[in-house]
Design a protein around this motif. Structure first.
Motif, PDB file in Angstrom:
ATOM      1  N   GLN A 211       0.619   6.259   3.428  1.00 23.03           N
ATOM      2  CA  GLN A 211       0.721   4.850   3.792  1.00 23.03           C
ATOM      3  C   GLN A 211       0.232   3.992   2.624  1.00 23.03           C
ATOM      4  N   ARG A 212       0.883   2.821   2.453  1.00 24.31           N
ATOM      5  CA  ARG A 212       0.608   1.939   1.317  1.00 24.31           C
ATOM      6  C   ARG A 212       0.162   0.560   1.807  1.00 24.31           C
ATOM      7  N   PRO A 213      -1.135   0.330   1.852  1.00 22.62           N
ATOM      8  CA  PRO A 213      -1.626  -0.979   2.331  1.00 22.62           C
ATOM      9  C   PRO A 213      -1.325  -2.088   1.330  1.00 22.62           C
ATOM     10  N   ASN A 214      -1.085  -3.281   1.841  1.00 25.12           N
ATOM     11  CA  ASN A 214      -0.817  -4.448   0.989  1.00 25.12           C
ATOM     12  C   ASN A 214      -2.087  -5.190   0.588  1.00 25.12           C
ATOM     13  N   GLY A 215      -3.111  -5.068   1.403  1.00 26.04           N
ATOM     14  CA  GLY A 215      -4.377  -5.705   1.046  1.00 26.04           C
ATOM     15  C   GLY A 215      -5.075  -4.939  -0.070  1.00 26.04           C
ATOM     16  N   PHE A 216      -6.142  -5.502  -0.592  1.00 31.53           N
ATOM     17  CA  PHE A 216      -6.899  -4.803  -1.634  1.00 31.53           C
ATOM     18  C   PHE A 216      -8.301  -5.389  -1.712  1.00 31.53           C
ATOM     19  N   LEU A 217      -9.173  -4.665  -2.415  1.00 33.68           N
ATOM     20  CA  LEU A 217     -10.545  -5.098  -2.653  1.00 33.68           C
ATOM     21  C   LEU A 217     -10.789  -5.123  -4.155  1.00 33.68           C
ATOM     22  N   ILE A 336      -7.429  -1.404   4.947  1.00 36.33           N
ATOM     23  CA  ILE A 336      -6.228  -0.944   5.637  1.00 36.33           C
ATOM     24  C   ILE A 336      -6.058  -1.770   6.906  1.00 36.33           C
ATOM     25  N   THR A 337      -4.876  -1.759   7.477  1.00 35.22           N
ATOM     26  CA  THR A 337      -4.612  -2.561   8.675  1.00 35.22           C
ATOM     27  C   THR A 337      -5.152  -1.863   9.921  1.00 35.22           C
ATOM     28  N   THR A 338      -5.177  -2.615  11.007  1.00 28.70           N
ATOM     29  CA  THR A 338      -5.619  -2.055  12.283  1.00 28.70           C
ATOM     30  C   THR A 338      -4.747  -0.883  12.689  1.00 28.70           C
TER      31      THR A 338
END
Length: 765
Positions: A211-217, A336-338
């Motif tokens: 899986q490839r999350p769009n958010g980042f830190l 990551i998303t919910t």
């Protein structure tokens, strides 16, 4: 008379053989000095060679020539008096001209901030407008209807730090400040930030599914890590303590935690202490109602500012060796998303979660392996802070700073648009009060629009680092406008204790139904909350020692759930506030404006130095109790000679110094400008002197011993005692004694500074 005329004629007509000669020689064989003074050849002839030089050579066998030729006749006395007066007048005129020339010569001055140039208007005591007139005047300038148009002007869907959208908003703010007749300037920095890969992606693989999350830190470690998943609730220190109590080995594990309670950076730092290899952070449905696919954005630098120039400013012309902040993590961190988190949590085995968490998730076991890959890239960005100033009429070089973040990950309506709008409206209102209504603030007000706030108050911190020596002496307060409207049922304030009394009076004077509600009963328990690491006011207080305040209208017992998401829009904030955004923004502006105007209006700063007295006494009592507890349970750990008496004495010194200052204030003459300035300077030193001088700003930037973080704080001292009590292997008796001594002297040093003159110091310690 003919003789007098002849002599005066020779003086002014410059006879070729007339001269004055001084010859001073030291007899190296003895103590006698020889002084020869020859007035003129003509005079020598008249006096027959018995000159003054022979008299001043201490030769008592010779008679003075004056006695031989110039008797004390009325004629000679008049001549001598006239000559003496003439010489005195000529010497005075020459001295005056030389002195005036020196005064007119330019004098080198130390570098100043742009607004610290001398004001062109009058100095001295400004005509004092009655306080009731000032606050009523501000109330007439601010209205909810005006905010609608301002919101529209400063709303933007794309204004990340350093982007064209961010620069365009900065130019709008600058233009507004100029329209209001303010002195303006900008402050440029070149900062390093971490962004998601322009080509490529971050990813994780669990149970064979990628899986490839769009958010980042931002500021995460980079690379690939593989380890077993462990669920750690919110990732707080006590959460990891509960996991250790269940004999769960966290070394090399990938920690899955919920967003909220503490900052992303603190979650990652806590996991790093447990030797975890990576951290995944997600919004849990119990705290967030943002859907299964909404990404989160943030940073994980345990600090503020550019982490690649810790403790000093990131100006373009500065040349520093490669260095990193001690708050940069080495482990991976990713949001990551919910929905992604649920796909992991549902498959975790192992033990059930501790009942304290009230969670139905399992904690995970060694076979629940996951691979995390973070490919963020480090980039340099040019950012600009924008400033405007309303200069004071008495102490123009003392100022309160009002600031708001301008950038956001997405629309950032609650995060930055509302705060920027309140900033601009306050600037307009107070400028109008000065120009058109006769209000003359005693001190200056600086309005600041910061960039790169989303990366950890980068713009604000870099400005502080660039002008720290000036700000720590002259900036007496910071008012933060970030996120001031995030709900409508609650009101929270985080501030320096020095400002608590001013906050209480402001809540009572500003007309608002919410303020009326929260001031019923114990207002402190209803309103006050700790100033957190991710609050933009925190570095002003804990890094620079400037008393600061941050406030917000918020949902009851909750945070604004759309912060750090792309859903932070005008529509979602309308829903959260019941369509009351303009009205709440108006009240927020009045609250901030009321505090600022009170601080620049009164002769003496409205700060209560006795507030820290209670805090210090409480902490000292806790440490005293813990010391005796450790000595009783483990008498071999602490030396018998170790006593808390020094710390108690330092606490008493601060208490006495604060009471003395209060007495000085009561007895002061408010019309004495210099006396008021001296007292205000004593008040301003309190917060700054709570910064430990014994630690490096690079290694421990938040040096405040009461409200900061690090081994130099009273909290760390207490925790170290607990570690000694429990025989923690990381406990060190010698280190504790060193911490104990340095904390004690920091408090004593603050008390000494507060006492004022050196002869007023309390030396009982």
């Amino acid at each position: 008379m003919d003789q007098a005329r002849s002599t005066i004629s020779k003086i002014f007509n410059g006879e070729p053989h007339s001269y004055t000669r001084f010859n001073l020689t030291q007899n190296m064989e003895g103590d006698n000095s020889q002084v020869e003074m020859k007035l003129s050849s003509d005079m020598d002839e008249e006096v027959g060679g018995n000159g003054v030089g022979e008299h001043l050579n201490h030769n008592s066998n010779r008679k003075p020539y004056v006695a031989q030729r110039f008797g004390r006749t009325p004629k000679n006395l008049c001549f001598m008096a006239a000559a003496t007066l003439l010489i005195f007048i000529i010497g005075y005129l020459i001295g005056y001209l030389v002195h005036r020339k020196k005064d007119l010569a330019p004098t080198p001055v130390a570098p100043k901030l742009p607004f610290e140039e001398p004001a062109l208007h009058e100095t001295g005591a400004a005509p004092l407008m009655d306080w009731d007139d000032v606050k009523n005047l501000l109330a007439t300038k601010l209205s909810a209807t005006k905010f609608e148009s301002v919101f529209s002007e400063f709303a933007s869907n794309s204004h990340r730090a350093g982007s064209p959208g961010d620069e365009a908003l900065g130019n709008k703010v600058l233009k507004k400040f100029k329209e209001y007749g303010m002195n303006t300037w900008t402050d440029e920095h070149f900062v390093k930030v971490q962004d998601p890969p322009a080509s490529g992606y971050n990813r994780f693989v669990f149970n064979g599914t990628e899986q490839r999350p769009n958010g980042f830190l931002s500021y995460s470690g980079t690379g690939t890590r593989t380890g077993a998943v462990v669920f750690a609730h919110y990732g707080q220190e006590n959460d990891f303590t509960l996991l250790r109590g269940k004999n769960i080995n966290l070394s090399g594990r990938v920690v899955l935690v919920k967003a909220g309670k503490i900052s992303f950076a603190e979650k990652v730092a806590n996991a790093a202490k447990m030797n975890a290899s990576a951290v995944l952070i997600y919004p849990d449905p119990t705290d967030y109602s943002i859907g299964d696919n909404t990404p989160l954005f943030g940073h994980v630098h345990l600090g503020s500012g550019d982490p690649y120039t810790p403790g000093f400013p990131s100006f373009n012309h500065t040349q520093f060796p490669p260095v990193q902040s001690s708050g940069l993590p080495t482990i991976l961190a990713q949001t990551i998303t919910t929905g992604m988190a649920n796909s992991i949590l549902r498959k975790l085995g192992g033990q059930s979660a501790p009942r304290e968490w009230e969670s139905y998730y399992n904690l995970g076991e060694e076979k629940d392996v996951i691979t995390v890959e973070v490919n963020n890239v480090l980039t340099e960005k040019r950012i600009n802070n924008v400033f405007g100033v309303i200069k004071g009429f008495v102490d123009a070089d003392r100022y309160v700073v009002i600031g708001a973040q301008r950038d956001a990950w997405g629309p950032g309506f609650a995060t930055s648009t509302v705060g920027t709008s309140v900033l601009v409206e306050l600037a307009r209102s107070i400028s109008d009060m000065v120009k058109n209504d006769g209000f003359k603030p005693r001190r200056s007000i600086v309005f600041a629009s910061w960039s790169a706030g989303e990366y950890g108050s980068v713009g604000a911190t870099e400005w502080m680092e660039g002008y720290l020596s000036s700000l720590s002496m002259k900036a007496f307060s910071y008012i933060n406008l970030d996120g001031v409207v995030a709900g409508r049922t609650g009101f929270k304030v985080a501030a320096s204790p020095l400002l608590h009394s001013l906050i209480e009076s402001t809540l009572k004077e500003v007309n608002s139904p919410i303020f009326s509600q929260v001031t019923k009963g114990n207002w402190e328990s209803n309103v006050l909350e700790p100033l957190k690491l991710d609050n933009a006011a925190y570095p002003f207080l804990a890094f620079s020692g400037i008393p600061s305040v941050s406030f917000r209208f918020a949902p009851s017992n909750a945070d604004y759930q759309y912060s750090g998401t792309l859903l932070d829009t005008r529509e979602t904030l309308k829903q959260a506030t019941g369509q009351q955004i303009p009205q709440l923004a108006e009240t927020a502006a009045k609250f901030a404006g009321h505090i600022a105007l009170r601080l620049v209006h009164d002769h003496l700063l409205r700060m209560d130095v006795t507030k820290y007295d209670k805090i210090i006494r409480t902490r000292v009592a806790q440490i005293n109790g813990k010391v005796w507890n450790v000595k009783r349970l483990r008498p071999d750990f602490l030396p018998k000679a170790l006593t808390v008496q020094w710390l108690i004495s330092a606490s008493g010194s601060y208490s006495r110094a604060s009471r003395t200052l209060q007495a000085d204030i009561q007895n002061s003459d408010l019309e004495d400008i210099e006396m008021c300035r001296i007292i205000n300077d004593r008040i301003m030193t309190v917060e700054r002197n709570f910064l430990s001088p014994y630690v490096s700003p690079k290694d421990s930037p938040f040096r405040h011993i009461l409200l900061g973080s690090g081994p130099h704080t009273l909290t760390a001292l207490f925790n170290h005692l607990e570690a000694l009590r429990t025989n923690n292997p990381e406990a060190d008796v010698d280190l504790f004694r060193n911490q104990f001594a340095l904390v004690t002297w920091t408090i004593q040093g603050c008390a000494n500074s507060l006492a004022g003159d050196i002869w007023s110091l309390d030396n009982e310690i």
